[in-house]
Write a protein that holds these residues in place. Structure first.
Motif, PDB file in Angstrom:
ATOM      1  N   THR A 125      -0.840   7.081   1.555  1.00  0.00           N
ATOM      2  CA  THR A 125      -0.203   7.757   2.691  1.00  0.00           C
ATOM      3  C   THR A 125       0.114   6.763   3.805  1.00  0.00           C
ATOM      4  O   THR A 125      -0.568   5.751   3.973  1.00  0.00           O
ATOM      5  CB  THR A 125      -1.101   8.869   3.269  1.00  0.00           C
ATOM      6  OG1 THR A 125      -2.300   8.279   3.764  1.00  0.00           O
ATOM      7  CG2 THR A 125      -1.421   9.924   2.233  1.00  0.00           C
ATOM      8  N   LEU A 126       1.144   7.065   4.568  1.00  0.00           N
ATOM      9  CA  LEU A 126       1.633   6.182   5.622  1.00  0.00           C
ATOM     10  C   LEU A 126       0.521   5.796   6.595  1.00  0.00           C
ATOM     11  O   LEU A 126       0.320   4.626   6.888  1.00  0.00           O
ATOM     12  CB  LEU A 126       2.789   6.845   6.371  1.00  0.00           C
ATOM     13  CG  LEU A 126       3.394   5.986   7.462  1.00  0.00           C
ATOM     14  CD1 LEU A 126       4.672   5.347   6.948  1.00  0.00           C
ATOM     15  CD2 LEU A 126       3.669   6.777   8.698  1.00  0.00           C
ATOM     16  N   TRP A 127      -0.210   6.778   7.078  1.00  0.00           N
ATOM     17  CA  TRP A 127      -1.256   6.509   8.074  1.00  0.00           C
ATOM     18  C   TRP A 127      -2.334   5.595   7.506  1.00  0.00           C
ATOM     19  O   TRP A 127      -2.733   4.620   8.147  1.00  0.00           O
ATOM     20  CB  TRP A 127      -1.871   7.826   8.556  1.00  0.00           C
ATOM     21  CG  TRP A 127      -3.092   7.599   9.375  1.00  0.00           C
ATOM     22  CD1 TRP A 127      -3.134   7.257  10.689  1.00  0.00           C
ATOM     23  CD2 TRP A 127      -4.445   7.626   8.915  1.00  0.00           C
ATOM     24  NE1 TRP A 127      -4.439   7.079  11.087  1.00  0.00           N
ATOM     25  CE2 TRP A 127      -5.261   7.304  10.015  1.00  0.00           C
ATOM     26  CE3 TRP A 127      -5.049   7.890   7.690  1.00  0.00           C
ATOM     27  CZ2 TRP A 127      -6.648   7.247   9.914  1.00  0.00           C
ATOM     28  CZ3 TRP A 127      -6.426   7.823   7.598  1.00  0.00           C
ATOM     29  CH2 TRP A 127      -7.199   7.517   8.701  1.00  0.00           C
ATOM     30  N   LEU A 128      -2.814   5.892   6.309  1.00  0.00           N
ATOM     31  CA  LEU A 128      -3.882   5.084   5.723  1.00  0.00           C
ATOM     32  C   LEU A 128      -3.393   3.674   5.388  1.00  0.00           C
ATOM     33  O   LEU A 128      -4.088   2.688   5.656  1.00  0.00           O
ATOM     34  CB  LEU A 128      -4.447   5.762   4.469  1.00  0.00           C
ATOM     35  CG  LEU A 128      -5.639   5.066   3.815  1.00  0.00           C
ATOM     36  CD1 LEU A 128      -6.788   4.917   4.806  1.00  0.00           C
ATOM     37  CD2 LEU A 128      -6.089   5.852   2.586  1.00  0.00           C
ATOM     38  N   ALA A 129      -2.197   3.550   4.832  1.00  0.00           N
ATOM     39  CA  ALA A 129      -1.637   2.233   4.520  1.00  0.00           C
ATOM     40  C   ALA A 129      -1.476   1.402   5.790  1.00  0.00           C
ATOM     41  O   ALA A 129      -1.777   0.203   5.801  1.00  0.00           O
ATOM     42  CB  ALA A 129      -0.298   2.390   3.815  1.00  0.00           C
ATOM     43  N   MET A 161       4.308   4.447  13.992  1.00  0.00           N
ATOM     44  CA  MET A 161       4.775   4.436  12.603  1.00  0.00           C
ATOM     45  C   MET A 161       5.025   5.850  12.085  1.00  0.00           C
ATOM     46  O   MET A 161       6.072   6.120  11.499  1.00  0.00           O
ATOM     47  CB  MET A 161       3.769   3.718  11.700  1.00  0.00           C
ATOM     48  CG  MET A 161       3.776   2.215  11.839  1.00  0.00           C
ATOM     49  SD  MET A 161       5.356   1.460  11.418  1.00  0.00           S
ATOM     50  CE  MET A 161       5.487   1.873   9.683  1.00  0.00           C
ATOM     51  N   VAL A 162       4.094   6.753  12.302  1.00  0.00           N
ATOM     52  CA  VAL A 162       4.251   8.114  11.786  1.00  0.00           C
ATOM     53  C   VAL A 162       5.444   8.801  12.449  1.00  0.00           C
ATOM     54  O   VAL A 162       6.314   9.360  11.771  1.00  0.00           O
ATOM     55  CB  VAL A 162       2.953   8.932  11.978  1.00  0.00           C
ATOM     56  CG1 VAL A 162       3.174  10.404  11.677  1.00  0.00           C
ATOM     57  CG2 VAL A 162       1.843   8.369  11.094  1.00  0.00           C
ATOM     58  N   VAL A 163       5.516   8.739  13.773  1.00  0.00           N
ATOM     59  CA  VAL A 163       6.598   9.415  14.487  1.00  0.00           C
ATOM     60  C   VAL A 163       7.944   8.765  14.170  1.00  0.00           C
ATOM     61  O   VAL A 163       8.915   9.459  13.866  1.00  0.00           O
ATOM     62  CB  VAL A 163       6.328   9.420  16.011  1.00  0.00           C
ATOM     63  CG1 VAL A 163       7.534   9.915  16.786  1.00  0.00           C
ATOM     64  CG2 VAL A 163       5.103  10.289  16.312  1.00  0.00           C
ATOM     65  N   SER A 210       0.817  -1.216   0.000  1.00  0.00           N
ATOM     66  CA  SER A 210       0.000   0.000   0.000  1.00  0.00           C
ATOM     67  C   SER A 210       0.847   1.261   0.000  1.00  0.00           C
ATOM     68  O   SER A 210       0.599   2.179  -0.796  1.00  0.00           O
ATOM     69  CB  SER A 210      -0.915   0.031   1.228  1.00  0.00           C
ATOM     70  OG  SER A 210      -1.756  -1.083   1.245  1.00  0.00           O
ATOM     71  N   HIS A 211       1.824   1.322   0.889  1.00  0.00           N
ATOM     72  CA  HIS A 211       2.589   2.563   1.060  1.00  0.00           C
ATOM     73  C   HIS A 211       3.740   2.683   0.065  1.00  0.00           C
ATOM     74  O   HIS A 211       3.890   3.715  -0.592  1.00  0.00           O
ATOM     75  CB  HIS A 211       3.124   2.660   2.487  1.00  0.00           C
ATOM     76  CG  HIS A 211       3.874   3.930   2.752  1.00  0.00           C
ATOM     77  ND1 HIS A 211       3.274   5.163   2.699  1.00  0.00           N
ATOM     78  CD2 HIS A 211       5.169   4.152   3.049  1.00  0.00           C
ATOM     79  CE1 HIS A 211       4.177   6.097   2.958  1.00  0.00           C
ATOM     80  NE2 HIS A 211       5.339   5.500   3.171  1.00  0.00           N
TER      81      HIS A 211
END
Length: 146
Positions: free
Chosen positions: A38-42, A95-97, A31-32
């Motif tokens: 996007t990272l969050w959605l994936a 994951m985001v941070v 996905s990503h």
């Protein structure tokens, strides 16, 4: 041999948890990194798909409980996913941070993330599927049906 019998649930959960983590990592990577979601959605989509898989294998093979009728299965599935919302929040936040701060590949970070989330998920799954917790689940169901 006695040690294996004593910790059977945890060992089988680790096997299927590993499989769920592999599914999570593959879906995230596809996905990503390949589809450029996007990272969050994936990460969230990977969480959802791996947790649907995890619900069935945890219920059937780890804690050896029956699927029951559709109504029961959807209720338990709802409790299962609700118990994992905390792990989703941690998973997304980490994951985001971590991807933004750490100079590591996002797949390496995802693997670390899956190890931490897996431990939390084991204990929350045990609470839901263990037979001795059925009375707690039944009280929750009666409360919601009023």
């Amino acid at each position: 041999m006695e040690l294996i019998k004593k910790h059977r649930d945890f060992l089988v959960y680790c096997l299927f948890g590993f499989m769920a983590s592999v599914i999570n990592i593959i879906v995230f990577n596809t996905s990503h990194n390949n589809l450029k979601i996007t990272l969050w959605l994936a990460n969230t989509v990977a969480w959802l798909i791996s947790n649907v898989f995890s619900f069935f294998v945890t219920k059937l093979y780890v804690f050896k409980t029956e699927l029951g009728d559709y109504k029961m299965m959807f209720k338990e599935g709802g409790y299962f996913l609700a118990s994992r919302l905390f792990s989703l929040l941690f998973d997304d936040f980490f994951m985001v941070v971590a991807v933004l701060i750490l100079p590591l590949n996002n797949i390496v970070i995802k693997i670390i993330d899956q190890l931490v989330v897996g431990l939390f998920n084991y204990f929350s799954s045990k609470w839901i599927f263990q037979y001795n917790n059925r009375s707690i689940l039944e009280r929750i169901k009666r409360f919601h049906s009023k």
